[in-house]
Design a protein around this motif. Structure first.
Motif, PDB file in Angstrom:
ATOM      1  N   LEU A  13       0.825  -1.201   0.000  1.00 59.23           N
ATOM      2  CA  LEU A  13       0.000   0.000   0.000  1.00 59.23           C
ATOM      3  C   LEU A  13       0.866   1.261   0.000  1.00 59.23           C
ATOM      4  N   ARG A  14       1.949   1.238   0.763  1.00 60.38           N
ATOM      5  CA  ARG A  14       2.854   2.395   0.785  1.00 60.38           C
ATOM      6  C   ARG A  14       3.454   2.661  -0.600  1.00 60.38           C
ATOM      7  N   LYS A  15       3.800   1.600  -1.325  1.00 54.06           N
ATOM      8  CA  LYS A  15       4.340   1.764  -2.682  1.00 54.06           C
ATOM      9  C   LYS A  15       3.299   2.370  -3.615  1.00 54.06           C
ATOM     10  N   GLN A  16       2.046   1.944  -3.477  1.00 52.82           N
ATOM     11  CA  GLN A  16       0.975   2.501  -4.304  1.00 52.82           C
ATOM     12  C   GLN A  16       0.786   3.987  -4.011  1.00 52.82           C
ATOM     13  N   TRP A  17       0.819   4.355  -2.727  1.00 50.72           N
ATOM     14  CA  TRP A  17       0.678   5.765  -2.353  1.00 50.72           C
ATOM     15  C   TRP A  17       1.839   6.585  -2.902  1.00 50.72           C
ATOM     16  N   ALA A  18       3.065   6.035  -2.869  1.00 48.77           N
ATOM     17  CA  ALA A  18       4.225   6.740  -3.373  1.00 48.77           C
ATOM     18  C   ALA A  18       4.098   6.988  -4.881  1.00 48.77           C
ATOM     19  N   LYS A  19       3.594   5.991  -5.619  1.00 46.22           N
ATOM     20  CA  LYS A  19       3.393   6.158  -7.063  1.00 46.22           C
ATOM     21  C   LYS A  19       2.385   7.261  -7.349  1.00 46.22           C
ATOM     22  N   LYS A  20       1.284   7.283  -6.583  1.00 45.63           N
ATOM     23  CA  LYS A  20       0.262   8.325  -6.770  1.00 45.63           C
ATOM     24  C   LYS A  20       0.824   9.701  -6.451  1.00 45.63           C
TER      25      LYS A  20
END
Length: 77
Positions: free
Chosen positions: A65-72
C-alpha cells in the motif's frame, strides 16, 4: 503511518494484543479492510498498529500500500 489512535467514548474494552478489522468508510477505497492490533488503551481511546490489509479476498503487507501511495504522489507532482 504505522498506526492510528481512535478517540471514542465509551472506550471499548479491548485487551492489549487483540486483533480487529477496521474499514475507513470515507477513504478513497472503502473496500480495504485493515488488520489491526491493539497496542494501548486509555481514557480517551484506543491505539492500534496496522498489521496488513485485505482487498477482494487477498491479503497484502502494508509495504504494498505504501508503494501505491508513493506512485500516486509522484504522478501528482
Amino acid at each position: 503511518d504505522s498506526g492510528v489512535f481512535i478517540e471514542c467514548y465509551p472506550v471499548p474494552k479491548l485487551p492489549v494484543g487483540s486483533h480487529i478489522k477496521m474499514q475507513l468508510l470515507d477513504s478513497s477505497n472503502p473496500n480495504i479492510a485493515f488488520n489491526m492490533k491493539v497496542i494501548r488503551t486509555g481514557r480517551e481511546g484506543v491505539a492500534m498498529l496496522f498489521i496488513d490489509y485485505e482487498l477482494e479476498g487477498e491479503r497484502y503487507g502494508m509495504e504494498v500500500l505504501r508503494k501505491q501511495w508513493a506512485k500516486k504522489a509522484k504522478k501528482k507532482k
